[in-house]
Design a protein around this motif. Structure first.
Motif, PDB file in Angstrom:
ATOM      1  N   GLY A 142       0.841  -1.208   0.000  1.00 24.15           N
ATOM      2  CA  GLY A 142       0.000   0.000   0.000  1.00 24.15           C
ATOM      3  C   GLY A 142       0.864   1.241   0.000  1.00 24.15           C
ATOM      4  N   GLY A 143       0.512   2.189  -0.858  1.00 24.42           N
ATOM      5  CA  GLY A 143       1.260   3.443  -0.927  1.00 24.42           C
ATOM      6  C   GLY A 143       0.603   4.530  -0.091  1.00 24.42           C
ATOM      7  N   SER A 144       0.915   5.784  -0.445  1.00 26.72           N
ATOM      8  CA  SER A 144       0.396   6.929   0.300  1.00 26.72           C
ATOM      9  C   SER A 144      -1.128   6.850   0.357  1.00 26.72           C
ATOM     10  N   GLY A 145      -1.666   6.903   1.569  1.00 25.93           N
ATOM     11  CA  GLY A 145      -3.126   6.871   1.759  1.00 25.93           C
ATOM     12  C   GLY A 145      -3.667   5.477   2.011  1.00 25.93           C
ATOM     13  N   PRO A 201       2.249  -1.780   4.364  1.00 24.64           N
ATOM     14  CA  PRO A 201       2.236  -0.349   4.012  1.00 24.64           C
ATOM     15  C   PRO A 201       3.665   0.109   3.697  1.00 24.64           C
ATOM     16  N   ARG A 202       3.880   0.561   2.476  1.00 27.35           N
ATOM     17  CA  ARG A 202       5.238   0.841   1.975  1.00 27.35           C
ATOM     18  C   ARG A 202       5.996   1.853   2.843  1.00 27.35           C
ATOM     19  N   HIS A 203       5.277   2.847   3.322  1.00 27.02           N
ATOM     20  CA  HIS A 203       5.945   3.884   4.134  1.00 27.02           C
ATOM     21  C   HIS A 203       5.783   3.623   5.626  1.00 27.02           C
ATOM     22  N   GLY A 204       5.207   2.449   5.979  1.00 27.94           N
ATOM     23  CA  GLY A 204       4.922   2.148   7.380  1.00 27.94           C
ATOM     24  C   GLY A 204       3.643   2.851   7.816  1.00 27.94           C
ATOM     25  N   LEU A 251      10.789   7.755   4.149  1.00 29.87           N
ATOM     26  CA  LEU A 251      10.914   8.505   2.898  1.00 29.87           C
ATOM     27  C   LEU A 251      10.991   7.541   1.717  1.00 29.87           C
ATOM     28  N   PRO A 252      10.616   7.994   0.509  1.00 32.29           N
ATOM     29  CA  PRO A 252      10.789   7.111  -0.661  1.00 32.29           C
ATOM     30  C   PRO A 252      12.220   6.562  -0.764  1.00 32.29           C
ATOM     31  N   SER A 253      13.228   7.373  -0.432  1.00 29.71           N
ATOM     32  CA  SER A 253      14.631   6.925  -0.549  1.00 29.71           C
ATOM     33  C   SER A 253      15.044   5.982   0.566  1.00 29.71           C
ATOM     34  N   MET A 304       0.209  -0.656  -4.939  1.00 28.40           N
ATOM     35  CA  MET A 304      -0.684   0.498  -5.075  1.00 28.40           C
ATOM     36  C   MET A 304       0.184   1.736  -4.809  1.00 28.40           C
ATOM     37  N   SER A 305       0.135   2.708  -5.737  1.00 34.07           N
ATOM     38  CA  SER A 305       1.044   3.855  -5.622  1.00 34.07           C
ATOM     39  C   SER A 305       0.369   5.151  -6.009  1.00 34.07           C
ATOM     40  N   ALA A 306       0.554   6.178  -5.192  1.00 31.73           N
ATOM     41  CA  ALA A 306       0.080   7.515  -5.549  1.00 31.73           C
ATOM     42  C   ALA A 306       1.044   8.101  -6.577  1.00 31.73           C
ATOM     43  N   VAL A 307       0.515   8.729  -7.609  1.00 39.15           N
ATOM     44  CA  VAL A 307       1.365   9.308  -8.666  1.00 39.15           C
ATOM     45  C   VAL A 307       0.807  10.648  -9.132  1.00 39.15           C
ATOM     46  N   THR A 311       3.525   4.522 -18.792  1.00 40.87           N
ATOM     47  CA  THR A 311       4.919   4.550 -18.318  1.00 40.87           C
ATOM     48  C   THR A 311       5.044   5.419 -17.074  1.00 40.87           C
ATOM     49  N   TYR A 312       5.645   4.830 -16.056  1.00 40.42           N
ATOM     50  CA  TYR A 312       5.830   5.460 -14.737  1.00 40.42           C
ATOM     51  C   TYR A 312       7.280   5.940 -14.641  1.00 40.42           C
ATOM     52  N   VAL A 313       7.488   7.232 -14.449  1.00 40.02           N
ATOM     53  CA  VAL A 313       8.836   7.745 -14.163  1.00 40.02           C
ATOM     54  C   VAL A 313       9.046   7.655 -12.656  1.00 40.02           C
ATOM     55  N   GLN A 336      11.654  15.815  -2.767  1.00 42.76           N
ATOM     56  CA  GLN A 336      11.075  17.028  -3.345  1.00 42.76           C
ATOM     57  C   GLN A 336      10.367  16.660  -4.655  1.00 42.76           C
ATOM     58  N   PHE A 337       9.307  17.372  -4.984  1.00 44.17           N
ATOM     59  CA  PHE A 337       8.659  17.143  -6.271  1.00 44.17           C
ATOM     60  C   PHE A 337       9.554  17.713  -7.378  1.00 44.17           C
ATOM     61  N   SER A 338       9.178  17.441  -8.642  1.00 46.14           N
ATOM     62  CA  SER A 338      10.006  17.841  -9.788  1.00 46.14           C
ATOM     63  C   SER A 338      10.011  19.351 -10.003  1.00 46.14           C
ATOM     64  N   ILE A 346       4.153   9.969 -12.758  1.00 46.27           N
ATOM     65  CA  ILE A 346       5.413  10.090 -12.011  1.00 46.27           C
ATOM     66  C   ILE A 346       5.185   9.805 -10.530  1.00 46.27           C
ATOM     67  N   GLY A 347       6.126   9.064  -9.956  1.00 44.99           N
ATOM     68  CA  GLY A 347       6.078   8.755  -8.531  1.00 44.99           C
ATOM     69  C   GLY A 347       7.491   8.557  -8.008  1.00 44.99           C
ATOM     70  N   MET A 348       7.603   8.224  -6.735  1.00 44.09           N
ATOM     71  CA  MET A 348       8.930   8.119  -6.117  1.00 44.09           C
ATOM     72  C   MET A 348       9.265   6.711  -5.628  1.00 44.09           C
ATOM     73  N   THR A 349       8.355   5.748  -5.834  1.00 38.33           N
ATOM     74  CA  THR A 349       8.577   4.449  -5.176  1.00 38.33           C
ATOM     75  C   THR A 349       8.484   3.232  -6.105  1.00 38.33           C
ATOM     76  N   GLY A 350       8.153   3.439  -7.372  1.00 35.83           N
ATOM     77  CA  GLY A 350       7.955   2.282  -8.268  1.00 35.83           C
ATOM     78  C   GLY A 350       9.230   1.502  -8.501  1.00 35.83           C
ATOM     79  N   GLN A 355      -3.199  18.752  -1.113  1.00 41.04           N
ATOM     80  CA  GLN A 355      -4.121  18.317  -2.166  1.00 41.04           C
ATOM     81  C   GLN A 355      -3.857  16.846  -2.535  1.00 41.04           C
ATOM     82  N   VAL A 356      -2.568  16.513  -2.611  1.00 40.98           N
ATOM     83  CA  VAL A 356      -2.194  15.125  -2.931  1.00 40.98           C
ATOM     84  C   VAL A 356      -2.751  14.180  -1.864  1.00 40.98           C
ATOM     85  N   VAL A 357      -2.564  14.559  -0.610  1.00 34.51           N
ATOM     86  CA  VAL A 357      -3.018  13.700   0.491  1.00 34.51           C
ATOM     87  C   VAL A 357      -4.542  13.592   0.474  1.00 34.51           C
TER      88      VAL A 357
HETATM   89  C1  LIG Z   1       2.344  11.965  -0.809  1.00 35.86           C
HETATM   90  S1  LIG Z   1       3.008  12.390  -2.348  1.00 35.86           S
HETATM   91  C2  LIG Z   1       4.570  11.640  -2.502  1.00 35.86           C
HETATM   92  C3  LIG Z   1       4.615  10.183  -2.204  1.00 35.86           C
HETATM   93  O1  LIG Z   1       3.452   9.551  -2.735  1.00 35.86           O
HETATM   94  C4  LIG Z   1       3.866   8.467  -3.486  1.00 35.86           C
HETATM   95  O2  LIG Z   1       4.036   7.377  -2.599  1.00 35.86           O
HETATM   96  P1  LIG Z   1       3.595   5.885  -2.917  1.00 35.86           P
HETATM   97  O3  LIG Z   1       4.169   5.534  -4.268  1.00 35.86           O
HETATM   98  O4  LIG Z   1       4.174   5.056  -1.842  1.00 35.86           O
HETATM   99  O5  LIG Z   1       2.095   5.855  -2.943  1.00 35.86           O
HETATM  100  C5  LIG Z   1       5.157   8.962  -4.086  1.00 35.86           C
HETATM  101  O6  LIG Z   1       5.895   7.943  -4.700  1.00 35.86           O
HETATM  102  C6  LIG Z   1       5.805   9.598  -2.917  1.00 35.86           C
HETATM  103  O7  LIG Z   1       6.458   8.658  -2.093  1.00 35.86           O
END
Ligand SMILES: CSC[C@H]1O[C@H](OP(=O)(O)O)[C@H](O)[C@@H]1O
Ligand SMILES: Nc1ncnc2[nH]cnc12
Length: 288
Positions: free
Chosen positions: A9-12, A52-55, A61-63, A85-88, A156-158, A164-166, A182-186, A223-225
């Motif tokens: 599970g990603g963000s949310g 949950p990917r981020h706990g 953090l994505p990194s 599942m990923s927020a993008v 295609t997912y970058v 930081q966002f782009s 685009i996302g940070m975790t794919g 807004q993203v959240v």
């Molecule tokens: C909350 S926006 C940034 C955050 O959301 C995405 O996370 P995930 O792929 O785990 O749903 C994005 O990759 C960033 O980590």
């Protein structure tokens, strides 16, 4: 052996509903601790494992997500089919916030992550031209269609490093490459799932238009959240629609995901590092 469904599970999305016999199970792997305990249980007679990917509470953090530990933990739990599942952010007008998109290609721009289970003393190269499993992606599509809402097939997912966002110039560059979201975790999640011979699909949940869109300003995390939370119920419903489609014994994947390591290991048997063999047995034991 019956199929076991894994969901990251990603963000949310920090939990899934409706599991029978549910329990949060802490575990460790030779690659360290996963992002959190794993939630296990049964849905429609199929074993499910959720992470949950981020706990819980979104702590990593994505990194700094330990992608290797997350995928190793899924493999150790017997997961055969893994849905991420990923927020993008959207890079195309046609993909609006609130839409879902089943990813089928990636451009990996990340640079500060461990990207392979292999290493010195045990070198391996898996095929990755088609980074997601077509059969599992199709199942995500039909599950999403059952749930409703707009769902796009293929894109295609970058994967960017973040957090930081782009910049506007980067966002325009990715658009010029023809990328869709685009996302940070794919990445390296998809790469590691392939090395672990797990069928992998990604459902991207679009939360924003990144910063390129003339009618939308810079990405606003509030807004993203808000959009991610609004998406969460539909994401949970999609997950709940998976088991009836995946029930039954594991069979050979027509695309070869579950045999990706056949012929992949380059290191001569007598030159393999015994410690590496021991470490990788949990993900690559079939060929070691
Ligand atoms: C909350 S926006 C940034 C955050 O959301 C995405 O996370 P995930 O792929 O785990 O749903 C994005 O990759 C960033 O980590
Ligand atoms: N615009 C965006 N860029 C990177 N990751 C994201 N996750 C959600 N929206 C994003």
């Amino acid at each position: 052996m019956d199929k076991v469904i894994g969901v990251i599970g990603g963000s949310g999305l920090y939990d899934i509903a409706g599991l029978e016999d549910r329990q949060w199970q802490s575990m460790d792997t030779p690659f360290g601790a996963p992002s959190d305990a794993l939630l296990t249980g049964w849905l429609d007679g199929v074993k499910m494992v959720f992470l949950p990917r981020h706990g819980r509470g979104h702590r990593h953090l994505p990194s700094t997500v330990n992608y290797r530990a997350n995928i190793a933990a899924m493999k150790m739990m017997g997961v055969t089919d893994l849905v991420a599942m990923s927020a993008v952010g959207s890079l195309k007008e046609a993909y609006a916030p609130g839409d879902f998109l089943v990813v089928d290609q990636y451009i990996d721009r990340t640079f500060a992550r461990e990207k392979s289970f292999f290493g010195t003393g045990l070198v391996g190269h898996v095929p990755f031209a088609h980074p997601t499993c077509p059969r599992l992606s199709e199942i995500c599509l039909t599950a999403g269609q059952e749930v409703g809402g707009t769902l796009h097939m293929g894109g295609t997912y970058v994967a960017m490093e973040g957090p930081q966002f782009s910049t506007l110039a980067e966002s325009r560059l990715y658009r010029s490459w023809g990328a869709d979201v685009i996302g940070m975790t794919g990445m390296p999640e998809a790469k590691l799932a392939r090395e672990a011979e797990i069928c992998y699909a990604c459902v991207a949940m679009i939360t924003d238009y990144d910063c390129w869109h003339p009618d939308h300003d810079a990405v606003d995390v509030a807004q993203v959240v808000a959009t991610a939370h609004a998406n969460a119920e539909r994401a949970r419903a999609l997950v709940a629609a998976l088991p009836s489609r995946l029930k039954g014994p594991q069979t050979d994947c027509a695309s070869g995901c579950n045999r990706a390591l056949d012929g992949a290991i380059m290191t001569a048997p007598d030159r393999r590092d015994p410690e590496m063999i021991e470490k990788l047995t949990c993900v690559a034991g079939r060929v070691l």
